[in-house]
Design an enzyme around this catalytic site. Structure first.
Site, mmCIF file in Angstrom:
data_model
loop_
_atom_site.group_PDB
_atom_site.id
_atom_site.type_symbol
_atom_site.label_atom_id
_atom_site.label_comp_id
_atom_site.label_asym_id
_atom_site.label_seq_id
_atom_site.Cartn_x
_atom_site.Cartn_y
_atom_site.Cartn_z
ATOM 1 N N LYS A 195 0.812 -1.216 0.000
ATOM 2 C CA LYS A 195 0.000 0.000 0.000
ATOM 3 C C LYS A 195 0.841 1.260 0.000
ATOM 4 C CE LYS A 195 -4.213 -1.823 2.073
ATOM 5 N NZ LYS A 195 -5.166 -1.736 3.174
ATOM 6 N N LYS A 250 -5.891 -11.466 -4.632
ATOM 7 C CA LYS A 250 -7.069 -11.681 -3.782
ATOM 8 C C LYS A 250 -8.198 -10.718 -4.164
ATOM 9 C CE LYS A 250 -5.928 -8.466 -0.170
ATOM 10 N NZ LYS A 250 -5.954 -7.978 1.146
ATOM 11 N N LYS A 309 -11.442 -4.862 -1.746
ATOM 12 C CA LYS A 309 -12.343 -3.703 -1.758
ATOM 13 C C LYS A 309 -11.851 -2.627 -2.707
ATOM 14 C CE LYS A 309 -13.100 -3.871 3.219
ATOM 15 N NZ LYS A 309 -12.511 -3.341 4.440
HETATM 16 P P1 TYM Z 1 -10.121 -5.723 6.134
HETATM 17 O O1 TYM Z 1 -11.112 -4.662 6.447
HETATM 18 O O2 TYM Z 1 -9.235 -5.551 4.962
HETATM 19 O O3 TYM Z 1 -10.859 -7.118 5.933
HETATM 20 C C1 TYM Z 1 -11.740 -7.677 6.892
HETATM 21 C C2 TYM Z 1 -11.521 -9.180 6.958
HETATM 22 O O4 TYM Z 1 -11.737 -9.776 5.674
HETATM 23 C C3 TYM Z 1 -10.646 -10.640 5.348
HETATM 24 N N1 TYM Z 1 -10.465 -10.643 3.876
HETATM 25 C C4 TYM Z 1 -10.509 -11.738 3.107
HETATM 26 N N2 TYM Z 1 -10.695 -13.042 3.396
HETATM 27 C C5 TYM Z 1 -10.710 -13.922 2.360
HETATM 28 N N3 TYM Z 1 -10.535 -13.554 1.063
HETATM 29 C C6 TYM Z 1 -10.336 -12.267 0.724
HETATM 30 N N4 TYM Z 1 -10.174 -11.916 -0.553
HETATM 31 C C7 TYM Z 1 -10.313 -11.293 1.776
HETATM 32 N N5 TYM Z 1 -10.140 -9.936 1.784
HETATM 33 C C8 TYM Z 1 -10.234 -9.575 3.090
HETATM 34 C C9 TYM Z 1 -9.457 -10.021 6.062
HETATM 35 O O5 TYM Z 1 -8.434 -10.986 6.256
HETATM 36 C C10 TYM Z 1 -10.089 -9.573 7.359
HETATM 37 O O6 TYM Z 1 -10.135 -10.636 8.283
HETATM 38 N N6 TYM Z 1 -6.327 -5.096 9.313
HETATM 39 C C11 TYM Z 1 -7.673 -5.611 9.210
HETATM 40 C C12 TYM Z 1 -8.639 -4.984 10.197
HETATM 41 C C13 TYM Z 1 -8.222 -5.065 11.618
HETATM 42 C C14 TYM Z 1 -8.222 -6.249 12.421
HETATM 43 C C15 TYM Z 1 -7.779 -5.818 13.707
HETATM 44 C C16 TYM Z 1 -8.550 -7.566 12.179
HETATM 45 C C17 TYM Z 1 -7.791 -4.049 12.399
HETATM 46 N N7 TYM Z 1 -7.527 -4.482 13.662
HETATM 47 C C18 TYM Z 1 -7.647 -6.728 14.745
HETATM 48 C C19 TYM Z 1 -8.414 -8.483 13.231
HETATM 49 C C20 TYM Z 1 -7.972 -8.055 14.494
HETATM 50 C C21 TYM Z 1 -8.201 -5.303 7.811
HETATM 51 O O7 TYM Z 1 -7.786 -4.392 7.163
HETATM 52 O O8 TYM Z 1 -9.257 -6.058 7.431
#
Ligand code: TYM
Length: 324
Positions: A112, A193, A196
């Site tokens: 990023k 992957k 969003k």
């Molecule tokens: P974020 O908002 O990008 O995504 C939320 C969750 O969706 C999962 N995910 C996927 N799983 C399978 N296939 C995909 N293509 C895919 N794209 C996204 C992500 O792995 C995530 O579980 N950093 C985190 C948010 C966060 C967080 C935390 C998570 C902040 N603090 C503490 C767990 C614990 C994030 O950006 O998720």
């Protein structure tokens, strides 16, 4: 005492099938067994530029998505990260425990930040805020998709280092990465992957897409050479589509393969669209169920429950470090 879960998603863009199948589905399944905290991480969102009005709206929209997906506010704590200031406070402390070298190795920052001088310092320390989220709740298990694995490893390292240097303070959490669905891939480029932020909207099935859009996106999805519809790592496009079919239909993998034996890609894609539309329809109805007042009440009570746990942990952290 029941074991604890913490997880969260960013209120940026629209949630998609990858987010649901990789994370939210498991949050819902695990909430009966674990004491669960599900957070809307708006402080993470601002590591990249956001429009304030949009961010405010998306934060509430995401709470609606959690509820529609089946996160039960009677069982689980749903709250907004910025409503619990201890997240930012502990992140500062952990910034003083984390090392430049380990953050420089984080692949998300490399992807990023693209090596730009203009990347925010917040983007660099993003994983530390994430560690703070998790460690504040003395979390045992963190259900996430595959892309968060490295951040979870850092979280464990920071917890272990802190415990070693200042005495037992944090539970060292385990990731929960589902055996199937942890990496749902793009419909257009199955080596990437589903995301969003993909510029090609045809790559991604959003949870709020209408029936027509879903059918069109699957029609345009790339396939592999050959004709077989089977789980086969060397044919990533079809395997990805079949994984989505398997998870949304709930049919065992063998039955999915048997069901499509002798059928063509066209038939497969229209059945996949049907299953997806059927699955998303009740979800999309539930998204509209919560009015603003009941949503605010859920978030307020969530923040109170989260604060009680978070403030206790931060107090212990300060005490062990000699901070008054
Ligand atoms: P974020 O908002 O990008 O995504 C939320 C969750 O969706 C999962 N995910 C996927 N799983 C399978 N296939 C995909 N293509 C895919 N794209 C996204 C992500 O792995 C995530 O579980 N950093 C985190 C948010 C966060 C967080 C935390 C998570 C902040 N603090 C503490 C767990 C614990 C994030 O950006 O998720």
């Amino acid at each position: 005492m029941r074991k604890r879960i913490f997880s969260g998603a960013q209120p940026t863009g629209e949630l998609h099938l990858g987010n649901y199948l990789g994370a939210l589905k498991n949050w819902v399944a695990l909430q009966t067994e674990y004491e669960s905290f599900y957070c809307i991480v708006n402080l993470h969102a601002i590591t990249l530029p956001q429009d304030p009005a949009t961010l405010r709206q998306k934060t509430l929209d995401l709470a609606r998505i959690y509820l529609a997906a089946g996160v039960d506010p009677e069982r689980s704590t749903i709250f907004i990260q910025s409503d619990v200031p201890e997240h930012a406070e502990l992140a500062w402390v952990l910034n003083c425990v984390a090392r430049m070298g380990e953050l420089e190795r984080m692949t998300q920052f490399k992807d990023k930040g693209k090596g730009e001088e203009r990347a925010s310092v917040g983007l660099f320390t993003y994983p530390v805020l994430m560690a703070s989220d998790i460690l504040l709740y003395q979390t045992d298990l963190v259900p996430v998709g595959q892309d968060q694995k490295q951040h979870l490893e850092l979280t464990r390292d920071l917890a272990e280092r802190f415990n070693r240097d200042f005495g037992e303070t944090f539970v060292v959490p385990d990731p929960y990465i589902p055996p199937v669905g942890a990496a749902i891939m793009s419909l257009k480029e199955p080596e990437k992957k589903m995301s969003k932020s993909d510029e090609n909207l045809n790559s991604t099935i959003f949870l709020l897409d209408d029936a027509d859009t879903i059918t069109k996106k699957y029609k345009k999805a790339v396939t592999d050479s050959g004709t077989e519809i089977t789980f086969d790592g060397s044919r990533p496009a079809i395997s990805n589509l079949l994984t989505i079919y398997h998870l949304l239909s709930g049919k065992p993998t063998k039955d999915c393969e048997a069901h499509f034996e002798g059928k063509g890609y066209g038939d497969f894609k229209s059945e996949l669209a049907e299953v997806t539309i059927e699955f998303l329809k009740p979800f999309q109805e539930r998204v509209r169920e919560y009015d603003d007042d009941s949503l605010e009440a859920i978030l307020k009570s969530g923040a109170e429950k989260a604060s009680a746990v978070a403030s206790e942990t931060l107090k212990n952290v300060y005490q062990s470090m000699g901070i008054r």
